[in-house]
Design an enzyme around this catalytic site. Structure first.
Site, short mmCIF file in Angstrom:
data_model
loop_
_atom_site.label_atom_id
_atom_site.label_comp_id
_atom_site.label_asym_id
_atom_site.label_seq_id
_atom_site.Cartn_x
_atom_site.Cartn_y
_atom_site.Cartn_z
N ASP A 185 33.69 41.40 39.96
CA ASP A 185 34.01 43.17 41.15
C ASP A 185 33.52 43.97 41.47
O ASP A 185 32.36 43.88 40.81
CB ASP A 185 35.04 42.99 40.83
CG ASP A 185 36.07 43.51 42.30
OD1 ASP A 185 35.56 43.57 42.75
OD2 ASP A 185 37.31 42.78 42.31
N HIS A 246 33.54 42.03 47.49
CA HIS A 246 33.90 43.03 45.64
C HIS A 246 32.50 42.37 44.85
O HIS A 246 32.92 41.59 44.16
CB HIS A 246 35.24 41.97 45.53
CG HIS A 246 36.24 43.25 46.01
ND1 HIS A 246 36.40 43.97 45.99
CD2 HIS A 246 37.69 42.75 46.87
CE1 HIS A 246 37.78 44.79 46.43
NE2 HIS A 246 38.39 43.52 47.03
N GLU A 310 39.53 40.86 51.48
CA GLU A 310 38.50 41.73 51.49
C GLU A 310 37.31 42.36 51.48
O GLU A 310 37.09 43.42 51.30
CB GLU A 310 39.32 43.06 50.04
CG GLU A 310 40.70 42.72 50.08
CD GLU A 310 41.20 43.70 49.12
OE1 GLU A 310 42.64 44.45 49.22
OE2 GLU A 310 40.84 44.32 47.23
C1 ACM Z 1 43.71 41.64 46.06
O1 ACM Z 1 44.37 42.02 45.35
N1 ACM Z 1 42.13 42.46 45.89
C2 ACM Z 1 43.36 39.59 45.71
#
Ligand code: ACM
Ligand code: ZN
Length: 755
Positions: A185, A246, A310
């Site tokens: 991440d 991410h 995201e």
């Molecule tokens: C998430 O909580 N962004 C998968």
């Protein structure tokens, strides 16, 4: 008499998840120094060894695993009509028999057996003087779902191999069988990849706001060790390699992976980055393919998670490579999706092709539906259930892990005013327990079978220690275990809570932390109460629990006076109140000061609007401002404070951090007690320090306080510091001061008086 005994015995049986069928019989089985486990196949012997190790530890007995002659017999028999992970368990006075068609079933049978024994069986060292007695039962049991998952996030806050194993060990005892390991991440890359050493040399580390370094990663050997440890406990480890969003830690290590080849820092704040992998670049797919090649070597799991959530696509809109890819692939926007959303879908498609080379299946967050779902994809539905419903209706497997519906264990589990800071939202034990992973729409349309399972997600932005991780996980994980294993019908929350109490007792013996509901004040808890004539405090909790208190300043104990009705105060007092479990363990003690006050008289307004000054520098608390050099500034509203500078999240060292001191006047219409709340660092009213958020994460105003004020004008002063504490960038705060009159439900912002 017999019937009464049976009822008493049944009341002592507390198995989580509750078995499909459980009959309590007369009598009990006694584990003895001569007890032995009989296993006639290597697979059964392996299960027996894992469980015997634990029994040896707490009982001090030898508990050999033998081919014959023993009082605990494991029968692995594929000819039996028992579902894959199901089992039968028969406990009679002389013998325990576990029967299953798979080793996993035997493991689960033995877990149920252990839960019939006294909780001391969980102890990590030998406990003497215990009657290791289990009531006689006949159990038949099988799971509702094949994927019973928990997720861990070592990226935001790293956790050691030991801690990972501890969670696997405990959760497997509650028949959870999948660990989703979120390994990459923005805040850290956590898996060693030989071909790209900088991912861990550089991407695994971040320098925090205060200059300290946080990070870590798992070597290949460590990962193999965890995967093997999990396999012994019938937990499949599903790794997640996040793409195309991410991915800041990878871009930190290899800037060429982004559209603009941007030089960034591994993030030390939370949120969604505006830089993603450049999916117009073949180099990026080469990288992803190389990474996956090393990942599949380590993880035998059928599923590999590719993230997909995201992902901001703004860079793609102007990136020549991304736009060239859109053109070359003939991607065109339509009413439903933009070209960039379809570009993400293209990228996920390519990931599936890579995974198929290795015979693996792709699982991704529900954003992978946007732009069109990849043919064989499994969808993890997190932004509610809609993604899951849509995917299942289209014939895709789904894992239900919806955030607001109760599967996000990073949410508050009690009153945010007194619980440790979290990412927000509100997910009580009860909410988790009542979540049904199969939405009615899917059952009604014959699509229920596409729901492969359910999972809790344990994002760790606000998890600063292993013990806090446990606090957030337990007991909610027990509710997850129930909904993942048991049929949705016949829910009984009070009965479940009794089983939870017993399970928590077992956690005590394991040295595992867990949440005990705190005494909460309806309408919002507050530790600094003011009264003019009298104040009445009442308390409740998120599930039934005894509360005890003292008024003499001493720490409450399990046998302190029980709280049974609202407490009325007419003078200064210190109330110490805590919850206590049936086994005598206390929650955190709340110390509430009650102060009889004479309302502060109104003051003269000496200026209008806001008088403010600013000091530049990196400050953690208001104490750091001594000797700071201040410059007057003009602001019209308190909210303007957070627009004074931008935060450069990608390269935070270039950010200009600062502090502001602001003063002004406001009115209250009536003489009364008012409560103040603010995420600013400090707030004074008429010179009295009301709020001091210290070095805590400045979210959710967790230091509210009351003050008696006379009708008329009053003066405020505040200090706001733009900094990052615990990953929270305070530029995201509302810099208002909230006020609420005694008895009101709604907060308002103080209205600053102009000239
Ligand atoms: C998430 O909580 N962004 C998968
Ligand atoms: Zn690009």
């Amino acid at each position: 008499m017999n019937l009464l005994l049976t009822i008493a015995a049944a009341a002592m049986v507390h198995v989580i998840p509750e078995p499909s069928s459980l009959e309590v019989r007369d009598g009990s089985f006694m584990l003895s120094p001569r007890s032995a486990i009989v296993a006639t196949s290597p697979e059964a012997a392996s299960v027996a060894e894992t469980v015997a190790g634990k029994i040896r530890q707490s009982t001090g007995y030898a508990i050999p695993v033998k081919g014959k002659k023993g009082d605990i017999v494991l029968v692995l028999d594929q000819s039996q009509d028992i579902p894959a992970e199901g089992y039968r368990l028969s406990v009679t006075p002389k013998k325990v028999t576990a029967t299953a068609s798979t080793p996993a079933g035997l493991y689960y049978a033995l877990q149920s057996f252990l839960q019939l024994l006294p909780p001391e069986i969980e102890s990590l060292s030998a406990v003497n003087g215990i009657r290791w007695e289990a009531p006689c039962v006949e159990i038949e049991d099988a799971p509702r779902f094949a994927w019973r998952g928990f997720h861990i996030d070592p990226c935001r806050h790293f956790l050691s191999v030991e801690d990972v194993k501890k969670q696997i060990d405990i959760l497997s005892e509650y028949k959870i069988n999948t660990m989703h390991w979120h390994l990459t991440d923005d805040q850290g890359w956590r898996i060693e990849i030989k071909k790209y050493p900088k991912l861990t040399e550089v991407g695994a580390w971040r320098t925090e706001f205060d200059g300290s370094v946080h990070g870590g990663f798992y070597t290949k050997d460590e990962i193999r060790d965890v995967v093997a440890y999990a396999a012994e406990r019938f937990v499949t480890v599903v790794p997640e390699i996040e793409m195309p969003g991410h991915a800041i830690s990878a871009i930190r290590a290899y800037p060429e992976l982004s559209c603009n080849k941007e030089v960034v820092r591994t993030f030390y704040t939370w949120g969604t980055p505006d830089i993603s992998l450049c999916v117009g670049s073949e180099r990026v797919f080469e990288f992803l393919e190389d990474v996956i090649a090393e990942v599949v070597e380590l993880f035998p799991s059928e599923y590999i998670h590719i993230g997909g959530d995201e992902c901001r696509k703004n860079r793609w809109e102007t990136c020549p490579a991304c736009q060239a890819r859109i053109k070359a692939e003939g991607i065109v926007a339509d009413d439903e999706f933009t070209a960039e959303e379809k570009l993400q879908s293209y990228a996920v498609h390519r990931m599936e092709e890579i995974l198929l080379k290795y015979g693996r299946k792709l699982v991704g967050w529900d954003e992978i539906l946007e732009g069109g779902l990849t043919p064989g994809a499994t969808v993890m539905s997190w932004r509610g259930e809609d993604g899951g419903k849509k995917a299942a209706m289209a014939g895709h497997e789904v894992i239900m892990t919806p955030s607001k519906e109760g599967m996000y264990f990073d949410h508050f589990q009690g009153d945010p005013k007194i619980e440790p800071v979290s990412i927000g939202n509100y997910t009580t034990l009860e909410k988790v327990y009542f979540y049904n992973p199969v939405p009615a729409e899917l059952s009604e349309n014959g699509k229920a079978s596409f729901v492969k399972g359910v999972q809790c997600n344990n994002w760790s932005e606000y998890i600063y220690s292993p013990s806090h991780r446990e606090y957030m996980l337990f007991p909610r994980a027990f509710a997850l275990a129930e909904i993942a294993w048991c049929p949705a019908e016949n829910k009984d929350f009070p009965a479940f809570c009794k089983r939870v109490d017993d399970a928590c007792r077992r956690l005590d013996f394991r040295g595992v932390n867990y949440h005990i509901p705190l005494p909460e004040q309806p309408g919002g808890s507050c530790d600094r109460i003011a009264l003019i004539d009298s104040a009445t405090l009442s308390f409740t909790s998120t599930r039934p629990v005894k509360m005890v208190y003292t008024l003499d300043g001493s720490e409450p104990a399990a046998d302190s006076k029980e709280y049974t009705e609202p407490l009325t105060f007419t003078d200064d007092a210190v109330l110490k109140i805590a919850s206590v479990t049936p086994f005598g363990r206390l929650s955190t003690v709340r110390t509430i000061t009650v102060e009889k006050q004479t309302p502060l008289p109104a003051v003269e307004q000496t200026f209008g609007g806001i008088r403010a000054r600013r000091a530049d520098g990196k400050f953690v608390t208001a104490d750091d401002l001594k000797g700071a050099s201040w410059k007057d500034i003009e602001i019209a509203k308190l909210r303007d404070i957070t627009s004074l500078e931008p935060f450069n999240r990608n390269v935070p060292d270039s950010t200009r951090f600062f502090a502001v001191e602001a003063e002004g006047f406001f009115n209250v219409d009536d003489t009364d007690v008012y409560r103040f709340s603010s995420d600013c660092d400090r707030v004074w009213i008429d010179g009295k320090l009301m709020i001091d958020n210290g070095a805590e994460v400045k979210r959710y105003s967790r230091h509210d306080a009351d003050l008696a004020l006379a009708a008329g004008t009053h003066r405020f002063r505040l200090i706001y510091i733009f900094n990052v504490i615990g990953g929270w960038n305070s530029l995201r705060n509302k810099t208002d001061i909230s006020i609420r009159r005694e008895g009101d439900e709604k907060w308002k912002n103080i209205k600053i008086l102009n000239k």
